[in-house]
Write a protein that holds these residues in place. Structure first.
Motif, mmCIF file in Angstrom:
data_model
loop_
_atom_site.group_PDB
_atom_site.id
_atom_site.type_symbol
_atom_site.label_atom_id
_atom_site.label_comp_id
_atom_site.label_asym_id
_atom_site.label_seq_id
_atom_site.Cartn_x
_atom_site.Cartn_y
_atom_site.Cartn_z
ATOM 1 N N LEU A 133 9.934 -29.975 -26.569
ATOM 2 C CA LEU A 133 9.250 -30.936 -25.914
ATOM 3 C C LEU A 133 8.717 -31.279 -24.522
ATOM 4 N N VAL A 134 7.740 -31.860 -24.847
ATOM 5 C CA VAL A 134 7.247 -32.418 -22.741
ATOM 6 C C VAL A 134 6.129 -33.027 -23.132
ATOM 7 N N LYS A 135 6.307 -33.609 -21.751
ATOM 8 C CA LYS A 135 4.609 -34.645 -21.929
ATOM 9 C C LYS A 135 3.223 -33.607 -21.499
ATOM 10 N N THR A 136 2.860 -33.536 -21.806
ATOM 11 C CA THR A 136 1.486 -33.038 -22.207
ATOM 12 C C THR A 136 1.194 -32.862 -20.677
ATOM 13 N N ASP A 181 21.975 -38.310 -29.788
ATOM 14 C CA ASP A 181 21.144 -38.019 -30.588
ATOM 15 C C ASP A 181 19.836 -37.452 -30.383
ATOM 16 N N HIS A 182 18.749 -37.100 -31.144
ATOM 17 C CA HIS A 182 17.507 -36.809 -31.216
ATOM 18 C C HIS A 182 16.399 -37.852 -30.271
ATOM 19 N N ASP A 183 16.871 -39.230 -31.191
ATOM 20 C CA ASP A 183 15.769 -39.959 -30.048
ATOM 21 C C ASP A 183 16.808 -40.054 -28.906
ATOM 22 N N ALA A 184 17.552 -39.972 -28.724
ATOM 23 C CA ALA A 184 17.875 -40.145 -27.384
ATOM 24 C C ALA A 184 17.455 -39.136 -26.081
ATOM 25 N N SER A 185 17.855 -38.008 -27.049
ATOM 26 C CA SER A 185 17.384 -37.393 -26.325
ATOM 27 C C SER A 185 15.676 -37.020 -25.661
ATOM 28 N N VAL A 189 12.785 -37.519 -21.891
ATOM 29 C CA VAL A 189 11.748 -37.027 -21.897
ATOM 30 C C VAL A 189 11.037 -38.082 -21.176
ATOM 31 N N GLN A 190 10.796 -38.760 -22.070
ATOM 32 C CA GLN A 190 10.312 -40.622 -21.373
ATOM 33 C C GLN A 190 9.941 -40.399 -20.940
ATOM 34 N N PHE A 217 2.166 -35.907 -25.848
ATOM 35 C CA PHE A 217 3.895 -35.740 -25.984
ATOM 36 C C PHE A 217 2.431 -33.947 -26.473
ATOM 37 N N ALA A 218 3.658 -32.528 -27.025
ATOM 38 C CA ALA A 218 3.205 -31.482 -26.940
ATOM 39 C C ALA A 218 4.633 -31.002 -26.947
ATOM 40 N N VAL A 219 4.672 -29.826 -28.184
ATOM 41 C CA VAL A 219 5.464 -29.061 -28.527
ATOM 42 C C VAL A 219 5.010 -27.954 -28.275
ATOM 43 N N VAL A 220 6.324 -26.932 -27.383
ATOM 44 C CA VAL A 220 5.345 -25.647 -26.787
ATOM 45 C C VAL A 220 6.584 -24.703 -26.535
ATOM 46 N N GLY A 221 6.414 -23.570 -26.090
ATOM 47 C CA GLY A 221 7.240 -22.353 -26.818
ATOM 48 C C GLY A 221 6.223 -21.751 -27.945
#
Length: 297
Positions: A133-136, A181-185, A189-190, A217-221
């Motif tokens: 998950l990255v910034k677009t 946790d996932h929110d913190a991860s 990025v944010q 945001f985008a899910v890549v790879g």
């Protein structure tokens, strides 16, 4: 002396046999005697297990666990069964299962051989792969693009172990950090503290859909190492696992499992009405009839 040794050996053998017998049916016995079943939940694993706008557990896996609880109640012939929710994290879910704090955990937990040394798993109910998950605006499209950058993953996950291994083997020079946790991860990025968040793609889609501006945001790879999710139960407790498996298989064979999947993955879900728009994978479709509990390597 020989008599004493023989008697002692028999006593030890008898004790071990009783211990094995008690362990194999321990969860059902404990639920029967207490009238309570402790079910683990995650607070941010959308859409599997998370908290709604009233701070109550909800999600696809949480609903699945409630149906399993109903099957346990029927199996034991209990007039009433009290459900005790117990919050867990990626880091403490296995220790809490091993020490008896929780009876079952249906969340976003990968069924693999390493964890199989400490716990057991039900029939697999989802398949996923590690993505990012990255910034677009980042321009990142793959693991290779993260050379020399910072990657965050959630503590206690198989994804973190996998990414660390790939980073070392491929000499990528990625700075890998962790969050609780996932929110913190995702927050890393944010806030620009990390360039990407590596995790199961379905969880990344959920976080993205719940963001204030999902298009940022985008899910890549390409998916790395497709893995199954399953309900976690105590090891060496075949009687309880059999009830859990029977409940899941029954849902799959009746078509109710597919309806549940469509509700949580292809339609708006609470509390914000987000829609993941994620059709069922071919691996999961196949397991609706195969009923495999095969772990990832």
């Amino acid at each position: 002396m020989k008599f004493l040794k023989t008697t002692l050996a028999l006593a030890i053998g008898s004790t071990m046999a009783l211990a094995v017998q008690a362990q194999s049916s321990g969860t059902l016995d404990r639920i029967r005697s207490s009238g309570t079943m402790t079910i683990a939940y995650r607070d941010a694993s959308i859409p599997f297990s998370y908290l709604d706008d009233k701070a109550q557990p909800t999600g696809f896996a949480w609903e699945l666990s409630q149906k399993i609880a109903a099957a346990v109640q029927k199996e034991l012939g209990l007039a009433n069964l009290t459900i005790k929710p117990q919050a867990v994290t990626s880091a403490n879910r296995i220790p809490l299962m091993v020490n008896g704090t929780i009876d079952i955990e249906c969340g976003s937990t990968t069924n693999n051989t390493t964890r199989g040394k400490d716990v057991s798993f039900s029939v697999n109910y989802f398949y996923t792969g590690t993505r990012f998950l990255v910034k677009t605006s980042s321009g990142i499209q793959s693991l290779e693009d993260l050379r020399g950058k910072t990657l965050v993953s959630t503590l206690g996950t198989t994804n973190l172990q996998l990414l660390r291994t790939l980073n070392t083997e491929d000499k990528l020079g990625i700075n890998i950090t962790t969050a609780k946790d996932h929110d913190a991860s995702f927050l890393n990025v944010q806030q620009g503290l990390a360039d990407a968040f590596g995790m199961d793609d379905i969880l990344l889609y959920g976080l993205r859909a719940a963001a204030a501006k999902p298009t940022d945001f985008a899910v890549v790879g390409k998916p790395i190492q497709v893995e199954p999710y399953a309900c976690m139960v105590r090891k060496d407790d075949p009687a309880f696992k059999a009830v859990v498996d029977k409940a899941i298989i029954g849902l799959m064979e009746s078509g109710e499992f597919t309806k549940m999947y469509e509700q949580w993955f292809t339609k708006p879900i609470p509390p914000k009405g987000i829609n993941l728009e994620l059709p069922m994978s071919e691996e999961l479709k196949a397991n609706l009839t195969a009923h495999s509990d095969k772990p990832a390597n």
